[in-house]
Write an enzyme that holds these catalytic residues in place. Sequence first.
Site: not given
Length: 407
Positions: A162, A302, A313, A331, A336, A395
């Site tokens: 991502c 993010h 985060e 998002k 996403h 990931f």
Amino acid sequence: MSNRQVAVTGLGLVTSAGSSIPAVWETMCAGRSVATRDPALAGLPIDFSCQVSDFDAATELGSRTSRRLDRFAHLGLAAARRAVDDAGLSPDCWLAERVGVVLGVSSNSLERYGREFSMLGGGRLGAVSPLALPRSIPSLLAGEVAIDLGARGPNFVVTSACASGTTAIGVARDLIRSGTCDIVLTGGSESPRAPMNATCFTQMKALARGDSRPELASRPFDVSRDGLVLGEGAAVLVLESTTHARARDARVRAHVRGYGASADAHHPTAPHPGGRGAEQALRSALADAGCAPGDVDHVSAHGTGTVLGDAVEADTLLRVFGTPPPVTAVKSVIGHAMGAAGAIAAAIAVLAMEHQTVPPTANLVEQESGRELDIPTGLPRRVPMEAAVVNAFGFGGQNSVVLLTTP
């Protein structure tokens, strides 16, 4: 400082928030999620997503191209065309061998693989489409853009989960800084709405449940968040050397001034609990730009809505900035888009700086105690901005951050 700056001269967007720059900005400023029931996911335990609804591939790309390519390539190719047009460029006028394409894609397209595997499993080898491979592998997105626009410079896809979209922007920036290219079309595209994608994320317990109201499911940084919402889309940014942009009197929307990347080296899917890699990438982007934390006026987080990811985060932002500048989580509105997410967020950050306005985050009611950030909700907020950072984490502990500045 000019040798450290690479100009953003064009934007192309095809997203669930809209398929034009004004439409995307209007939707983001409305601060409401666009998640709805998704016919492609009908019958699955979680059957909603954020879909691109105002785009017809056959009309925009032609029926032959539409049939030949999967949706992630449709979206990316359309975004690239729009970006080039927005930059005032034309393939007839550029030096093709000095025009590169670097795009981010997170994974293979699974849109039509179900049919192909059923043919193979049923012994009908002759019925397997000869296009099954070329229409689905990530690298063909960059290839198709090059074919369509006649860009003969370096051409490849980067995949860092991502973080792919922001990784692509960083790599593209470096191709220009090195003198290899005058222009690079960069960004990302993804359409992860295939039933297999949704099922895998469901089995991992990564998707938000949504209960009976999909539009309330994506809740980054809210205490009640329970996962991400699948989205799709593409964003392409035209990057140019400042010399090239100046020579053709191009409009400069922003500069890509800093880039940082790192690996958590921790776990296949979970972020490092101390935010080790995220902090490293963020501090690297600041150092690369020659900026102090206090120079940053806006953070595009993010912010996926996962319990651990958002907590890490938030902690990282508080640690790096002390008192972070206004934060938004795009998002919350558009879901996403995986490998395209960072590129879409970067394009929206460019628009935020142009409008000197931070878009609101949707569905945020209450933040976690001790992790409170300055996150506008309800209405957009006017904020003087000269620099913004865009976070993207994926990931494998793959992290990338870009730092953008006003012209």
